[in-house]
Design an enzyme around this catalytic site. Structure first.
Site, PDB file in Angstrom:
ATOM      1  N   HIS A 121     -13.926   2.453  -3.019  1.00 48.99           N
ATOM      2  CA  HIS A 121     -13.081   2.429  -4.220  1.00 48.99           C
ATOM      3  C   HIS A 121     -12.108   1.254  -4.152  1.00 48.99           C
ATOM      4  O   HIS A 121     -11.931   0.620  -3.109  1.00 48.99           O
ATOM      5  CB  HIS A 121     -12.322   3.752  -4.410  1.00 48.99           C
ATOM      6  CG  HIS A 121     -11.239   4.036  -3.412  1.00 48.99           C
ATOM      7  ND1 HIS A 121     -10.319   5.044  -3.567  1.00 48.99           N
ATOM      8  CD2 HIS A 121     -10.926   3.457  -2.228  1.00 48.99           C
ATOM      9  CE1 HIS A 121      -9.492   5.064  -2.553  1.00 48.99           C
ATOM     10  NE2 HIS A 121      -9.832   4.126  -1.720  1.00 48.99           N
TER      11      HIS A 121
ATOM     12  N   CYS B  37      -5.393  -1.973  -0.642  1.00 48.47           N
ATOM     13  CA  CYS B  37      -6.300  -1.076  -1.381  1.00 48.47           C
ATOM     14  C   CYS B  37      -6.660  -1.649  -2.754  1.00 48.47           C
ATOM     15  O   CYS B  37      -7.532  -1.115  -3.444  1.00 48.47           O
ATOM     16  CB  CYS B  37      -5.684   0.305  -1.553  1.00 48.47           C
ATOM     17  SG  CYS B  37      -5.253   1.048   0.021  1.00 48.47           S
TER      18      CYS B  37
ATOM     19  N   HIS C  83     -12.996  -0.983  -0.802  1.00 49.39           N
ATOM     20  CA  HIS C  83     -13.013  -0.593   0.612  1.00 49.39           C
ATOM     21  C   HIS C  83     -13.510   0.850   0.659  1.00 49.39           C
ATOM     22  O   HIS C  83     -13.528   1.538  -0.365  1.00 49.39           O
ATOM     23  CB  HIS C  83     -11.621  -0.723   1.244  1.00 49.39           C
ATOM     24  CG  HIS C  83     -10.610   0.212   0.643  1.00 49.39           C
ATOM     25  ND1 HIS C  83      -9.973  -0.055  -0.549  1.00 49.39           N
ATOM     26  CD2 HIS C  83     -10.160   1.428   1.046  1.00 49.39           C
ATOM     27  CE1 HIS C  83      -9.147   0.940  -0.852  1.00 49.39           C
ATOM     28  NE2 HIS C  83      -9.253   1.860   0.096  1.00 49.39           N
TER      29      HIS C  83
ATOM     30  N   HIS D 210     -14.145   4.878   2.541  1.00 53.31           N
ATOM     31  CA  HIS D 210     -13.593   5.979   3.345  1.00 53.31           C
ATOM     32  C   HIS D 210     -14.714   6.966   3.648  1.00 53.31           C
ATOM     33  O   HIS D 210     -15.629   7.145   2.840  1.00 53.31           O
ATOM     34  CB  HIS D 210     -12.505   6.742   2.578  1.00 53.31           C
ATOM     35  CG  HIS D 210     -11.274   5.936   2.306  1.00 53.31           C
ATOM     36  ND1 HIS D 210     -10.340   5.665   3.265  1.00 53.31           N
ATOM     37  CD2 HIS D 210     -10.836   5.334   1.181  1.00 53.31           C
ATOM     38  CE1 HIS D 210      -9.356   4.949   2.748  1.00 53.31           C
ATOM     39  NE2 HIS D 210      -9.643   4.724   1.477  1.00 53.31           N
TER      40      HIS D 210
ATOM     41  N   ASP E 183     -21.049  10.904  -3.255  1.00 50.08           N
ATOM     42  CA  ASP E 183     -21.489  10.429  -1.935  1.00 50.08           C
ATOM     43  C   ASP E 183     -22.245   9.107  -2.043  1.00 50.08           C
ATOM     44  O   ASP E 183     -23.143   8.963  -2.870  1.00 50.08           O
ATOM     45  CB  ASP E 183     -22.388  11.490  -1.289  1.00 50.08           C
ATOM     46  CG  ASP E 183     -22.666  11.186   0.174  1.00 50.08           C
ATOM     47  OD1 ASP E 183     -21.851  10.482   0.807  1.00 50.08           O
ATOM     48  OD2 ASP E 183     -23.707  11.658   0.683  1.00 50.08           O
ATOM     49  N   HIS E 184     -21.847   8.155  -1.215  1.00 49.12           N
ATOM     50  CA  HIS E 184     -22.446   6.812  -1.206  1.00 49.12           C
ATOM     51  C   HIS E 184     -22.326   6.149  -2.582  1.00 49.12           C
ATOM     52  O   HIS E 184     -23.252   5.479  -3.042  1.00 49.12           O
ATOM     53  CB  HIS E 184     -23.899   6.851  -0.713  1.00 49.12           C
ATOM     54  CG  HIS E 184     -23.981   7.065   0.773  1.00 49.12           C
ATOM     55  ND1 HIS E 184     -23.659   8.253   1.363  1.00 49.12           N
ATOM     56  CD2 HIS E 184     -24.297   6.213   1.775  1.00 49.12           C
ATOM     57  CE1 HIS E 184     -23.787   8.148   2.673  1.00 49.12           C
ATOM     58  NE2 HIS E 184     -24.165   6.914   2.960  1.00 49.12           N
TER      59      HIS E 184
ATOM     60  N   GLU F 262      -8.766  11.873   2.946  1.00 55.03           N
ATOM     61  CA  GLU F 262      -9.208  10.485   2.848  1.00 55.03           C
ATOM     62  C   GLU F 262      -9.351   9.874   4.244  1.00 55.03           C
ATOM     63  O   GLU F 262     -10.154   8.972   4.476  1.00 55.03           O
ATOM     64  CB  GLU F 262      -8.192   9.687   2.024  1.00 55.03           C
ATOM     65  CG  GLU F 262      -8.688   8.315   1.647  1.00 55.03           C
ATOM     66  CD  GLU F 262      -7.709   7.590   0.762  1.00 55.03           C
ATOM     67  OE1 GLU F 262      -8.016   7.387  -0.415  1.00 55.03           O
ATOM     68  OE2 GLU F 262      -6.631   7.232   1.259  1.00 55.03           O
TER      69      GLU F 262
HETATM   70  N1  LIG Z   1      -0.695   8.738  -2.426  1.00 54.62           N
HETATM   71  C1  LIG Z   1      -1.731   7.933  -2.063  1.00 54.62           C
HETATM   72  N2  LIG Z   1      -1.467   6.806  -1.427  1.00 54.62           N
HETATM   73  C2  LIG Z   1      -2.503   5.992  -1.067  1.00 54.62           C
HETATM   74  C3  LIG Z   1      -3.824   6.354  -1.333  1.00 54.62           C
HETATM   75  C4  LIG Z   1      -4.067   7.564  -2.022  1.00 54.62           C
HETATM   76  O1  LIG Z   1      -5.212   7.943  -2.293  1.00 54.62           O
HETATM   77  N3  LIG Z   1      -3.003   8.329  -2.360  1.00 54.62           N
HETATM   78  N4  LIG Z   1      -4.849   5.557  -0.928  1.00 54.62           N
HETATM   79  C5  LIG Z   1      -4.661   4.441  -0.292  1.00 54.62           C
HETATM   80  C6  LIG Z   1      -5.829   3.614   0.140  1.00 54.62           C
HETATM   81  O2  LIG Z   1      -7.038   4.196  -0.277  1.00 54.62           O
HETATM   82  C7  LIG Z   1      -5.868   3.278   1.630  1.00 54.62           C
HETATM   83  O3  LIG Z   1      -7.115   2.740   1.981  1.00 54.62           O
HETATM   84  C8  LIG Z   1      -5.554   4.437   2.523  1.00 54.62           C
HETATM   85  O4  LIG Z   1      -6.036   4.178   3.823  1.00 54.62           O
HETATM   86  P1  LIG Z   1      -5.321   4.659   5.140  1.00 54.62           P
HETATM   87  O5  LIG Z   1      -6.323   4.581   6.202  1.00 54.62           O
HETATM   88  O6  LIG Z   1      -4.640   5.955   4.966  1.00 54.62           O
HETATM   89  O7  LIG Z   1      -4.198   3.622   5.304  1.00 54.62           O
HETATM   90  P2  LIG Z   1      -4.246   2.272   6.102  1.00 54.62           P
HETATM   91  O8  LIG Z   1      -5.410   2.198   7.002  1.00 54.62           O
HETATM   92  O9  LIG Z   1      -4.098   1.232   5.105  1.00 54.62           O
HETATM   93  O10 LIG Z   1      -2.978   2.446   6.972  1.00 54.62           O
HETATM   94  P3  LIG Z   1      -2.544   1.519   8.177  1.00 54.62           P
HETATM   95  O11 LIG Z   1      -1.225   2.042   8.524  1.00 54.62           O
HETATM   96  O12 LIG Z   1      -2.512   0.137   7.628  1.00 54.62           O
HETATM   97  O13 LIG Z   1      -3.568   1.712   9.234  1.00 54.62           O
HETATM   98  C9  LIG Z   1      -3.296   3.942  -0.013  1.00 54.62           C
HETATM   99  N5  LIG Z   1      -2.263   4.821  -0.445  1.00 54.62           N
END
Ligand SMILES: Nc1nc2c(c(=O)[nH]1)N=C([C@H](O)[C@H](O)COP(=O)(O)OP(=O)(O)OP(=O)(O)O)CN2
Length: 267
Positions: free
Chosen positions: A148, A167, A173, A175, A210-211, A255
């Protein structure tokens, strides 16, 4: 009011006359001797904190009470069924959990037993809660992989990167998501089919995400950001009213192992 949760891991050895000794409660106590039935029981207790200790209840006391009064009920009933070659259905497990509840609920002074959940494996559990003693809750985990991009067309590019950071990457990217789907049904109602439940979740939700690229492949997210919060609402909408013998209670979408959103909406 605090809610304290404690997991008690134990094994049932249906064909051993003596309960095996063992002292590793982190792994399993009683231990499994060779191949055994490994289960775990989550106990949720509610009360105000004891001002002197800062405890709801000392977890050591929870362990003692559950191992003395709760686990023997569960182990005894499972052993008895194994020895006579009887299958143990979800209905049977519900009765066993209710019997364990009755055996322990008055054992904690000034503390209310709020829920009991029996993990049947790492991905599946049944629970009962005090507010609704007639209901049984069944939960299973499913996984899906999706990509997404978080983006809002109302924002400028700069604002998008400000709000969504990496993001907002235009190539997206991915998940590996986990969804936990909890349904509720009256404990006394006819047997619930896990196979039917899994088919509903797979056909009505997992197959749609999925996918997939959530932004371009899923209509809901053509204009709406596929955040974990919005995915949880989408899962709810896909699944509500779809179970023949149960009602959707809530969904929890993970996530990553650091982020989840739990949602229950109007049915
Ligand atoms: N409230 C929300 N905040 C964020 C969401 C979401 O869905 N709801 N989503 C994202 C992104 O999808 C992001 O990829 C989240 O990934 P995550 O692994 O949790 O975060 P990082 O790897 O970017 O964290 P680091 O600390 O840099 O490792 C963002 N916010």
């Amino acid at each position: 009011m605090h809610r304290l949760n404690r997991q008690i891991r134990f094994s049932v050895n249906p064909f051993l006359e003596q309960t095996p000794r063992g002292s590793n409660s982190f792994a399993s106590k009683p231990a499994g001797e060779g191949l055994a039935v490994f289960l775990s029981l989550w106990v949720e207790l509610c009360s105000d904190l004891d001002p002197d200790t800062g405890f709801v209840v000392n977890v050591a006391e929870i362990d003692t009470i559950i191992r003395r009064y709760g686990i023997p009920v569960i182990a005894g009933r499972i052993t008895e069924r194994f020895r006579r070659g009887a299958h143990t259905s979800l209905t049977d497990l519900t009765e066993i959990l209710e019997d364990a509840w009755a055996a322990i609920e008055d054992r904690f002074d000034e503390v209310t037993l709020h829920s009991l959940a029996l993990d049947l494996n790492p991905y599946r559990k049944i629970s009962i809660i005090s507010e609704d003693a007639e209901m049984i809750y069944f939960t299973e985990k499913f996984d899906f992989a999706a990509s997404h991009q978080l983006w809002n067309t109302k924002f400028s590019d700069e604002q998008n990167f400000q709000h969504f950071g990496k993001c907002a990457n235009p190539s997206g990217h991915g998940h590996n998501y986990i969804i936990e789907v909890t349904v509720e049904k009256p404990a006394a109602s006819p047997e619930f089919s896990i196979a039917d439940y899994e088919k509903v979740v797979t056909d009505e939700f997992i197959a749609k995400v999925d996918h997939k690229n959530l932004n371009s492949d899923v209509d809901r997210f053509a204009e709406l950001n596929p955040t974990v919060e919005n995915i949880a609402v989408y899962a709810w909408d896909c699944l509500k009213d779809k179970f023949a013998t149960a009602r959707l209670a809530h969904v929890k979408v993970w996530e990553s192992d650091r982020t989840y959103c739990k949602y229950s909406g109007p049915v």
